[in-house]
Design a protein around this motif. Sequence first.
Motif, PDB file in Angstrom:
ATOM      1  N   VAL A   1       0.887  -1.158   0.000  1.00  0.00           N
ATOM      2  CA  VAL A   1       0.000   0.000   0.000  1.00  0.00           C
ATOM      3  C   VAL A   1       0.933   1.218   0.000  1.00  0.00           C
TER       4      VAL A   1
ATOM      5  N   SER B   1      -0.587   6.699  -0.438  1.00  0.00           N
ATOM      6  CA  SER B   1      -1.973   6.300  -0.183  1.00  0.00           C
ATOM      7  C   SER B   1      -2.273   6.313   1.314  1.00  0.00           C
TER       8      SER B   1
ATOM      9  N   SER C   1      -5.117   8.531   3.091  1.00  0.00           N
ATOM     10  CA  SER C   1      -6.088   7.904   3.987  1.00  0.00           C
ATOM     11  C   SER C   1      -6.187   8.667   5.305  1.00  0.00           C
TER      12      SER C   1
ATOM     13  N   LEU D   1      -9.703  10.194   6.532  1.00  0.00           N
ATOM     14  CA  LEU D   1     -10.270   9.746   7.803  1.00  0.00           C
ATOM     15  C   LEU D   1     -10.404  10.907   8.794  1.00  0.00           C
TER      16      LEU D   1
ATOM     17  N   SER E   1      -7.415   0.721  12.862  1.00  0.00           N
ATOM     18  CA  SER E   1      -8.433  -0.259  12.467  1.00  0.00           C
ATOM     19  C   SER E   1      -8.702  -0.209  10.971  1.00  0.00           C
ATOM     20  N   HIS E   2      -8.638   0.972  10.386  1.00  0.00           N
ATOM     21  CA  HIS E   2      -8.952   1.145   8.959  1.00  0.00           C
ATOM     22  C   HIS E   2      -8.085   0.254   8.072  1.00  0.00           C
ATOM     23  N   PHE E   3      -6.788   0.262   8.300  1.00  0.00           N
ATOM     24  CA  PHE E   3      -5.883  -0.448   7.387  1.00  0.00           C
ATOM     25  C   PHE E   3      -6.017  -1.960   7.534  1.00  0.00           C
TER      26      PHE E   3
ATOM     27  N   GLN F   1      -8.860  -3.471   8.322  1.00  0.00           N
ATOM     28  CA  GLN F   1     -10.147  -3.820   7.710  1.00  0.00           C
ATOM     29  C   GLN F   1     -10.134  -3.643   6.191  1.00  0.00           C
ATOM     30  N   LYS F   2      -9.382  -2.676   5.697  1.00  0.00           N
ATOM     31  CA  LYS F   2      -9.368  -2.360   4.269  1.00  0.00           C
ATOM     32  C   LYS F   2      -8.537  -3.353   3.471  1.00  0.00           C
ATOM     33  N   TYR F   3      -7.426  -3.806   4.015  1.00  0.00           N
ATOM     34  CA  TYR F   3      -6.482  -4.623   3.252  1.00  0.00           C
ATOM     35  C   TYR F   3      -6.318  -5.979   3.944  1.00  0.00           C
TER      36      TYR F   3
ATOM     37  N   THR G   1      -1.362  -2.602  12.524  1.00  0.00           N
ATOM     38  CA  THR G   1      -1.094  -1.199  12.212  1.00  0.00           C
ATOM     39  C   THR G   1      -0.622  -0.494  13.476  1.00  0.00           C
TER      40      THR G   1
END
Length: 306
Positions: free
Chosen positions: A57, A61, A65, A69, A87-89, A91-93, A99
């Motif tokens: 990633v 990017s 993000s 966010l 949590s975003h990274f 859940q996203k990838y 993280t």
Amino acid sequence: MSSRLSAARYGKDNVRVYKVHRNPETGEQTVVEMTVCVLLEGEIDESYTKADNSVIVATDSIKNSIYILAKQHPVTPPELFGSILASHFIQKYPHIHATHATVVTHRWARMDIDGKPHPHSFVKNGEETRTVQVDATEGVGIDIKTGIRGLTVLKSTNSQFWGFLRDEYTTLPETWDRVLSTDVAADWQWKRLRDLEDVRANVPKFDSTWTAARDITLKTFAEDNSASVQNTMYKMADEILAYQPLVETVEYSLPNKHYFEIDLSWHKDLKNTGENAEVYAPQTNPNGLIKCTVDRSSPGQVKGKL
């Protein structure tokens, strides 16, 4: 030669973020300025060992993000925003399994003009920052450490240092009254939280505990007739643990910023030592450095080097 990649993480550091919240009803604005770092771990080994960039990633990017966010979610308290980022990274990838988000909040205070808080003007109070480290691991939970950095304090009396070990290497005289100054670095580790919703459920505790920890640090520093930096910092940590049951450990790192008396007796017997000391020479280095970690596992026990 046989070799293997034993650890890897990467990401974007020093991302500067400023967010303003505007209250249309009152006209009051609130500002938050942060420096953010996000590092990723997961199934990324082949980008190192086999030049396979398909698992990366891009750090650009990651930066984008962070901005998006920050627009879509609250950035306060920083413990929440750091948990949102972490949590975003995950859940996203699907191939990212951990993280590490660091959020440093810079301290802006609202101006008082003619005795009233100004709706949109602020002053920066020195270099003090609020720091948050969030480590989110898939299937494990979210670990949060909150801290204070750059809080410089000084008191001109009520600090002692005597009764310490003396041997053939000792030249330092004992003192029952000295200047005490330090740059406070304090951290407190929260108990592991299950997920982002668990973090949200505890949001009110983050700000109140940060305020209490700062107030405890300042009050103890000011009021304690300090026998040593070691003893004073232990009292600070003990009070923070008593205040917040969700805090598991408290760490302090306090440099002893020395102010030495100047003997001026050579000039017309001018008295400037002991009870007559008024003019001191601030020292840059070397300086003492005192650290401790206080936890709940063994009452009264301090871990770490003092």
